[in-house]
Design an enzyme around this catalytic site. Sequence first.
Site, short mmCIF file in Angstrom:
data_model
loop_
_atom_site.label_atom_id
_atom_site.label_comp_id
_atom_site.label_asym_id
_atom_site.label_seq_id
_atom_site.Cartn_x
_atom_site.Cartn_y
_atom_site.Cartn_z
CG ASP A 79 -3.34 -3.41 1.37
OD1 ASP A 79 -2.75 -3.06 0.33
OD2 ASP A 79 -3.06 -4.46 1.98
CB ALA A 120 -0.97 -0.02 1.18
#
EC number: 5.3.1.23
Length: 368
Positions: free
Chosen positions: A242, A56
Amino acid sequence: MKINGTPYRSVWVDEKDGWSIHIFDQTRLPFALDILTLVTPDEVAHAIRTMQVRGAPLIGAVAAYGLALGLRNAADDTTLEQTAAMLAATRPTAINLRWAIERMLTRLRPLTPTDRAAAAYAEAGLICDEDAAQNEAIGRHGLELLRALAAGGKRVNILTHCNAGWIATVDWGTALAPIYMAHDEGLDVHVWVDETRPRNQGAALTAWELGSHGVPHTVIADNAGGHLMQHGQVDIVIVGTDRVTRSGDVANKIGTYLKALAARDNDVPFWVALPSTTIDWTVADGISEIPIEERAASEVTHVGGRDEAGNITRVQITPDGSGAANPAFDVTPARLVTGLITEKGCCPATQAGLLSLFPEFGKQEPVA
Protein backbone atom coordinates in the site's frame (compact mmCIF):
# COMPACT_ATOMS: atom_id res chain seq x y z
CA MET A 1 -9.36 -10.28 -16.58
CA LYS A 2 -12.39 -12.53 -16.97
CA ILE A 3 -15.21 -13.86 -14.79
CA ASN A 4 -16.95 -16.84 -16.35
CA GLY A 5 -15.53 -15.84 -19.71
CA THR A 6 -16.66 -12.19 -19.53
CA PRO A 7 -13.88 -9.54 -19.38
CA TYR A 8 -14.13 -6.98 -16.58
CA ARG A 9 -12.21 -4.19 -14.99
CA SER A 10 -12.66 -3.50 -11.28
CA VAL A 11 -14.27 -0.08 -11.88
CA TRP A 12 -16.11 1.19 -14.93
CA VAL A 13 -18.49 3.91 -16.08
CA ASP A 14 -22.03 2.85 -16.92
CA GLU A 15 -22.38 2.49 -20.68
CA LYS A 16 -26.01 3.68 -20.73
CA ASP A 17 -25.99 6.85 -18.64
CA GLY A 18 -22.31 7.66 -19.18
CA TRP A 19 -21.64 8.92 -15.65
CA SER A 20 -22.51 6.51 -12.82
CA ILE A 21 -19.74 4.19 -11.60
CA HIS A 22 -19.79 0.42 -11.11
CA ILE A 23 -17.64 -1.63 -8.75
CA PHE A 24 -17.76 -5.14 -7.33
CA ASP A 25 -18.81 -5.36 -3.68
CA GLN A 26 -15.71 -7.11 -2.40
CA THR A 27 -17.29 -7.72 1.01
CA ARG A 28 -19.66 -10.19 -0.68
CA LEU A 29 -17.00 -12.21 -2.48
CA PRO A 30 -16.45 -15.11 -2.95
CA PHE A 31 -20.02 -16.16 -2.23
CA ALA A 32 -21.86 -13.51 -4.23
CA LEU A 33 -20.81 -11.43 -7.25
CA ASP A 34 -22.66 -8.19 -6.52
CA ILE A 35 -22.10 -5.15 -8.72
CA LEU A 36 -22.70 -1.80 -7.01
CA THR A 37 -23.70 1.44 -8.73
CA LEU A 38 -22.21 4.58 -7.18
CA VAL A 39 -23.75 7.95 -7.99
CA THR A 40 -22.39 10.37 -5.36
CA PRO A 41 -18.99 11.02 -3.79
CA ASP A 42 -20.47 10.09 -0.41
CA GLU A 43 -21.31 6.63 -1.77
CA VAL A 44 -17.76 6.32 -3.08
CA ALA A 45 -16.34 7.32 0.32
CA HIS A 46 -18.58 4.77 2.05
CA ALA A 47 -17.47 2.03 -0.36
CA ILE A 48 -13.81 2.81 0.38
CA ARG A 49 -14.22 3.04 4.16
CA THR A 50 -16.20 -0.19 4.42
CA MET A 51 -13.82 -2.01 2.04
CA GLN A 52 -16.50 -2.73 -0.52
CA VAL A 53 -13.69 -1.48 -2.72
CA ARG A 54 -10.10 -2.04 -1.55
CA GLY A 55 -6.58 -2.44 -2.84
CA ALA A 56 -4.28 0.58 -3.00
CA PRO A 57 -4.33 1.18 -6.79
CA LEU A 58 -8.07 0.59 -7.07
CA ILE A 59 -8.88 2.92 -4.17
CA GLY A 60 -7.08 5.73 -5.99
CA ALA A 61 -8.91 5.06 -9.26
CA VAL A 62 -12.33 4.86 -7.62
CA ALA A 63 -11.68 8.01 -5.61
CA ALA A 64 -10.79 9.82 -8.84
CA TYR A 65 -14.20 8.88 -10.24
CA GLY A 66 -15.74 9.90 -6.90
CA LEU A 67 -14.40 13.40 -7.43
CA ALA A 68 -15.85 13.41 -10.94
CA LEU A 69 -19.25 12.41 -9.54
CA GLY A 70 -19.05 15.28 -7.05
CA LEU A 71 -18.56 17.83 -9.82
CA ARG A 72 -21.55 16.86 -11.94
CA ASN A 73 -23.97 19.29 -10.33
CA ALA A 74 -21.58 21.89 -8.92
CA ALA A 75 -17.96 22.36 -9.89
CA ASP A 76 -17.00 25.57 -8.07
CA ASP A 77 -13.72 25.82 -6.16
CA THR A 78 -15.31 25.09 -2.79
CA THR A 79 -17.05 21.94 -4.01
CA LEU A 80 -13.86 20.75 -5.69
CA GLU A 81 -11.68 21.21 -2.61
CA GLN A 82 -14.20 19.88 -0.09
CA THR A 83 -15.02 16.78 -2.13
CA ALA A 84 -11.33 16.06 -2.67
CA ALA A 85 -10.55 16.42 1.05
CA MET A 86 -13.45 14.16 2.03
CA LEU A 87 -12.34 11.40 -0.33
CA ALA A 88 -8.66 11.72 0.62
CA ALA A 89 -9.52 11.15 4.30
CA THR A 90 -11.24 7.79 3.80
CA ARG A 91 -8.13 5.55 4.21
CA PRO A 92 -4.84 6.83 5.68
CA THR A 93 -2.24 4.21 4.75
CA ALA A 94 -2.53 3.62 0.99
CA ILE A 95 -0.57 6.36 -0.82
CA ASN A 96 -2.33 5.81 -4.17
CA LEU A 97 -5.44 7.49 -2.77
CA ARG A 98 -3.63 10.73 -2.00
CA TRP A 99 -1.69 10.52 -5.27
CA ALA A 100 -4.85 10.17 -7.35
CA ILE A 101 -6.65 13.03 -5.61
CA GLU A 102 -3.64 15.34 -5.97
CA ARG A 103 -3.34 14.44 -9.65
CA MET A 104 -7.02 15.23 -10.17
CA LEU A 105 -6.70 18.57 -8.38
CA THR A 106 -3.66 19.53 -10.45
CA ARG A 107 -5.66 18.86 -13.61
CA LEU A 108 -8.90 20.49 -12.49
CA ARG A 109 -7.93 23.59 -10.51
CA PRO A 110 -6.87 25.67 -13.54
CA LEU A 111 -10.15 24.97 -15.38
CA THR A 112 -13.38 26.90 -15.31
CA PRO A 113 -16.24 25.21 -13.40
CA THR A 114 -18.10 24.49 -16.64
CA ASP A 115 -15.18 22.45 -17.95
CA ARG A 116 -14.32 20.54 -14.79
CA ALA A 117 -16.79 17.64 -14.78
CA ALA A 118 -15.92 16.38 -18.26
CA ALA A 119 -12.20 16.82 -17.57
CA ALA A 120 -12.55 14.93 -14.29
CA TYR A 121 -14.09 11.91 -16.00
CA ALA A 122 -11.42 12.00 -18.68
CA GLU A 123 -8.59 12.20 -16.12
CA ALA A 124 -10.07 9.40 -14.01
CA GLY A 125 -10.26 7.28 -17.15
CA LEU A 126 -6.58 7.97 -17.85
CA ILE A 127 -5.67 6.95 -14.31
CA CYS A 128 -7.48 3.64 -14.86
CA ASP A 129 -5.87 2.99 -18.25
CA GLU A 130 -2.41 3.78 -16.88
CA ASP A 131 -2.91 1.52 -13.87
CA ALA A 132 -3.91 -1.40 -16.09
CA ALA A 133 -0.87 -0.84 -18.31
CA GLN A 134 1.49 -0.54 -15.33
CA ASN A 135 0.21 -3.75 -13.80
CA GLU A 136 0.58 -5.64 -17.06
CA ALA A 137 4.19 -4.45 -17.21
CA ILE A 138 4.72 -5.56 -13.59
CA GLY A 139 3.47 -8.97 -14.64
CA ARG A 140 5.97 -9.19 -17.48
CA HIS A 141 8.92 -8.27 -15.25
CA GLY A 142 7.83 -10.60 -12.46
CA LEU A 143 7.35 -13.39 -14.97
CA GLU A 144 11.12 -13.40 -15.57
CA LEU A 145 11.66 -14.31 -11.90
CA LEU A 146 9.24 -17.21 -12.15
CA ARG A 147 10.72 -18.43 -15.42
CA ALA A 148 14.13 -18.65 -13.79
CA LEU A 149 12.74 -20.66 -10.88
CA ALA A 150 10.86 -22.97 -13.26
CA ALA A 151 13.95 -23.86 -15.30
CA GLY A 152 13.94 -27.52 -16.22
CA GLY A 153 10.20 -27.88 -15.75
CA LYS A 154 10.32 -27.49 -11.97
CA ARG A 155 7.12 -26.65 -10.13
CA VAL A 156 7.28 -23.19 -8.57
CA ASN A 157 5.58 -22.77 -5.20
CA ILE A 158 4.71 -19.13 -4.54
CA LEU A 159 3.44 -17.76 -1.25
CA THR A 160 1.39 -14.56 -1.22
CA HIS A 161 -0.30 -12.56 1.52
CA CYS A 162 -3.58 -10.60 1.37
CA ASN A 163 -4.96 -9.84 -2.10
CA ALA A 164 -2.88 -8.09 -4.74
CA GLY A 165 -4.73 -9.37 -7.77
CA TRP A 166 -6.87 -7.70 -10.39
CA ILE A 167 -9.72 -7.08 -7.96
CA ALA A 168 -7.33 -4.85 -5.95
CA THR A 169 -6.32 -2.84 -9.02
CA VAL A 170 -8.05 -1.71 -12.18
CA ASP A 171 -6.84 -4.82 -14.01
CA TRP A 172 -4.17 -7.57 -13.87
CA GLY A 173 -3.09 -6.94 -10.28
CA THR A 174 0.41 -6.48 -8.88
CA ALA A 175 1.68 -9.58 -7.05
CA LEU A 176 -0.68 -11.87 -8.94
CA ALA A 177 0.03 -10.49 -12.42
CA PRO A 178 3.28 -12.51 -12.85
CA ILE A 179 1.46 -15.60 -11.60
CA TYR A 180 -1.34 -15.24 -14.14
CA MET A 181 1.19 -14.77 -16.93
CA ALA A 182 3.26 -17.75 -15.78
CA HIS A 183 0.17 -19.96 -15.67
CA ASP A 184 -0.98 -18.78 -19.09
CA GLU A 185 2.50 -19.50 -20.48
CA GLY A 186 2.29 -23.07 -19.25
CA LEU A 187 4.70 -22.88 -16.32
CA ASP A 188 3.93 -25.25 -13.45
CA VAL A 189 3.01 -22.79 -10.70
CA HIS A 190 1.21 -23.36 -7.42
CA VAL A 191 0.23 -20.64 -4.95
CA TRP A 192 0.10 -20.87 -1.17
CA VAL A 193 -2.66 -18.40 -0.28
CA ASP A 194 -2.47 -16.89 3.21
CA GLU A 195 -5.98 -16.55 4.63
CA THR A 196 -5.03 -13.02 5.82
CA ARG A 197 -6.91 -12.51 9.04
CA PRO A 198 -8.86 -10.65 10.19
CA ARG A 199 -10.71 -9.84 6.94
CA ASN A 200 -9.55 -12.95 5.07
CA GLN A 201 -8.77 -11.20 1.80
CA GLY A 202 -6.54 -14.10 0.82
CA ALA A 203 -9.04 -16.84 1.54
CA ALA A 204 -11.93 -14.90 0.03
CA LEU A 205 -10.48 -12.82 -2.80
CA THR A 206 -7.11 -14.26 -3.85
CA ALA A 207 -8.43 -17.82 -3.81
CA TRP A 208 -11.51 -16.71 -5.78
CA GLU A 209 -9.37 -14.94 -8.37
CA LEU A 210 -6.91 -17.79 -8.81
CA GLY A 211 -9.68 -20.36 -8.97
CA SER A 212 -11.57 -18.35 -11.58
CA HIS A 213 -8.42 -18.25 -13.71
CA GLY A 214 -7.58 -21.92 -13.19
CA VAL A 215 -4.35 -21.35 -11.23
CA PRO A 216 -3.54 -24.21 -8.80
CA HIS A 217 -3.59 -22.91 -5.24
CA THR A 218 -3.99 -23.94 -1.61
CA VAL A 219 -5.37 -21.75 1.17
CA ILE A 220 -3.34 -21.90 4.39
CA ALA A 221 -3.65 -20.45 7.86
CA ASP A 222 -1.59 -17.28 8.23
CA ASN A 223 0.84 -18.93 10.61
CA ALA A 224 1.64 -21.88 8.32
CA GLY A 225 3.97 -20.02 5.97
CA GLY A 226 7.08 -20.30 8.13
CA HIS A 227 6.60 -24.05 8.50
CA LEU A 228 6.28 -24.48 4.74
CA MET A 229 9.45 -22.45 4.18
CA GLN A 230 11.36 -24.57 6.69
CA HIS A 231 10.44 -27.68 4.71
CA GLY A 232 11.42 -26.28 1.32
CA GLN A 233 7.87 -25.93 0.07
CA VAL A 234 8.08 -22.21 -0.80
CA ASP A 235 10.33 -21.05 -3.66
CA ILE A 236 9.42 -17.36 -3.60
CA VAL A 237 7.20 -14.93 -1.73
CA ILE A 238 5.50 -12.20 -3.76
CA VAL A 239 3.27 -9.64 -2.06
CA GLY A 240 1.75 -6.30 -2.96
CA THR A 241 1.96 -3.09 -0.97
CA ASP A 242 0.00 0.00 0.00
CA ARG A 243 3.02 2.29 0.33
CA VAL A 244 6.76 2.04 -0.29
CA THR A 245 9.15 4.64 1.07
CA ARG A 246 11.96 6.10 -0.98
CA SER A 247 14.35 3.95 1.07
CA GLY A 248 12.48 0.74 0.20
CA ASP A 249 10.48 0.09 3.38
CA VAL A 250 7.17 -1.60 2.55
CA ALA A 251 3.77 -1.09 4.20
CA ASN A 252 1.39 -3.94 3.49
CA LYS A 253 -1.40 -5.92 5.12
CA ILE A 254 -0.73 -6.91 8.72
CA GLY A 255 1.31 -10.10 8.86
CA THR A 256 3.56 -9.28 5.91
CA TYR A 257 6.49 -8.44 8.19
CA LEU A 258 6.33 -11.89 9.80
CA LYS A 259 6.44 -13.55 6.37
CA ALA A 260 9.49 -11.48 5.48
CA LEU A 261 11.25 -12.59 8.67
CA ALA A 262 10.48 -16.24 7.95
CA ALA A 263 11.64 -15.84 4.36
CA ARG A 264 14.95 -14.30 5.45
CA ASP A 265 15.55 -17.08 7.99
CA ASN A 266 14.98 -19.72 5.31
CA ASP A 267 16.73 -18.03 2.37
CA VAL A 268 13.47 -17.65 0.44
CA PRO A 269 13.36 -14.65 -1.94
CA PHE A 270 10.87 -12.02 -0.76
CA TRP A 271 9.65 -9.74 -3.58
CA VAL A 272 7.20 -6.85 -3.50
CA ALA A 273 5.21 -5.87 -6.60
CA LEU A 274 4.00 -2.30 -7.03
CA PRO A 275 3.27 0.43 -9.56
CA SER A 276 5.33 3.60 -9.17
CA THR A 277 2.21 5.39 -7.90
CA THR A 278 2.63 3.42 -4.65
CA ILE A 279 6.05 4.95 -3.93
CA ASP A 280 5.96 7.79 -1.39
CA TRP A 281 9.06 9.82 -2.18
CA THR A 282 8.41 12.11 0.80
CA VAL A 283 8.93 9.35 3.38
CA ALA A 284 12.24 7.69 4.29
CA ASP A 285 11.50 5.72 7.48
CA GLY A 286 8.42 3.58 7.04
CA ILE A 287 8.14 2.44 10.65
CA SER A 288 8.10 5.94 12.12
CA GLU A 289 6.47 7.91 9.30
CA ILE A 290 3.78 5.78 7.66
CA PRO A 291 0.39 6.08 9.43
CA ILE A 292 -1.04 2.67 10.27
CA GLU A 293 -4.80 2.42 10.05
CA GLU A 294 -6.53 1.01 13.14
CA ARG A 295 -9.74 -0.65 12.07
CA ALA A 296 -12.74 -1.75 14.11
CA ALA A 297 -12.24 -4.38 16.81
CA SER A 298 -15.28 -6.21 15.46
CA GLU A 299 -13.22 -7.36 12.48
CA VAL A 300 -11.16 -9.41 14.94
CA THR A 301 -13.94 -10.53 17.28
CA HIS A 302 -16.28 -11.60 14.48
CA VAL A 303 -15.81 -13.52 11.24
CA GLY A 304 -17.98 -13.65 8.15
CA GLY A 305 -18.75 -16.66 6.00
CA ARG A 306 -21.45 -18.86 4.52
CA ASP A 307 -23.36 -21.22 6.78
CA GLU A 308 -24.60 -24.72 5.92
CA ALA A 309 -27.89 -23.30 4.70
CA GLY A 310 -26.06 -21.12 2.18
CA ASN A 311 -26.62 -17.85 4.01
CA ILE A 312 -23.84 -15.27 4.26
CA THR A 313 -23.56 -14.41 7.93
CA ARG A 314 -21.22 -13.20 10.71
CA VAL A 315 -20.46 -14.97 13.97
CA GLN A 316 -18.63 -13.97 17.12
CA ILE A 317 -15.44 -15.94 17.88
CA THR A 318 -14.25 -14.28 21.12
CA PRO A 319 -15.70 -14.27 24.65
CA ASP A 320 -18.01 -11.46 25.68
CA GLY A 321 -15.99 -8.69 27.24
CA SER A 322 -12.66 -9.50 25.55
CA GLY A 323 -11.11 -6.51 23.86
CA ALA A 324 -9.41 -6.65 20.47
CA ALA A 325 -6.82 -4.57 18.66
CA ASN A 326 -6.82 -4.31 14.88
CA PRO A 327 -3.83 -2.62 13.22
CA ALA A 328 -4.53 -3.10 9.53
CA PHE A 329 -0.96 -2.86 8.21
CA ASP A 330 2.63 -3.40 9.22
CA VAL A 331 5.94 -2.18 7.79
CA THR A 332 8.59 -4.54 6.44
CA PRO A 333 12.04 -2.90 6.60
CA ALA A 334 13.88 -2.70 3.31
CA ARG A 335 16.66 -4.95 4.62
CA LEU A 336 14.21 -7.89 4.54
CA VAL A 337 13.05 -7.25 0.96
CA THR A 338 14.89 -9.07 -1.81
CA GLY A 339 13.68 -6.59 -4.40
CA LEU A 340 10.85 -4.56 -5.88
CA ILE A 341 8.95 -5.41 -9.07
CA THR A 342 7.72 -2.25 -10.83
CA GLU A 343 6.39 -1.37 -14.25
CA LYS A 344 9.92 -0.31 -15.25
CA GLY A 345 11.64 -3.46 -14.03
CA CYS A 346 13.04 -5.02 -10.88
CA CYS A 347 15.38 -3.25 -8.49
CA PRO A 348 16.83 -3.55 -4.98
CA ALA A 349 14.68 -2.16 -2.17
CA THR A 350 16.88 0.88 -1.72
CA GLN A 351 16.76 4.53 -2.62
CA ALA A 352 19.51 3.99 -5.18
CA GLY A 353 17.60 1.05 -6.62
CA LEU A 354 14.40 3.04 -7.00
CA LEU A 355 16.20 6.02 -8.50
CA SER A 356 17.87 3.74 -11.03
CA LEU A 357 14.39 3.08 -12.45
CA PHE A 358 12.82 6.47 -11.69
CA PRO A 359 15.64 9.04 -11.95
CA GLU A 360 13.15 11.86 -12.48
CA PHE A 361 12.19 11.70 -8.81
CA GLY A 362 15.78 12.26 -7.74
CA LYS A 363 15.49 15.77 -9.15
CA GLN A 364 12.33 16.50 -7.16
CA GLU A 365 13.18 14.95 -3.81
CA PRO A 366 16.56 15.52 -2.16
CA VAL A 367 18.50 12.35 -1.48
CA ALA A 368 18.82 11.88 2.28
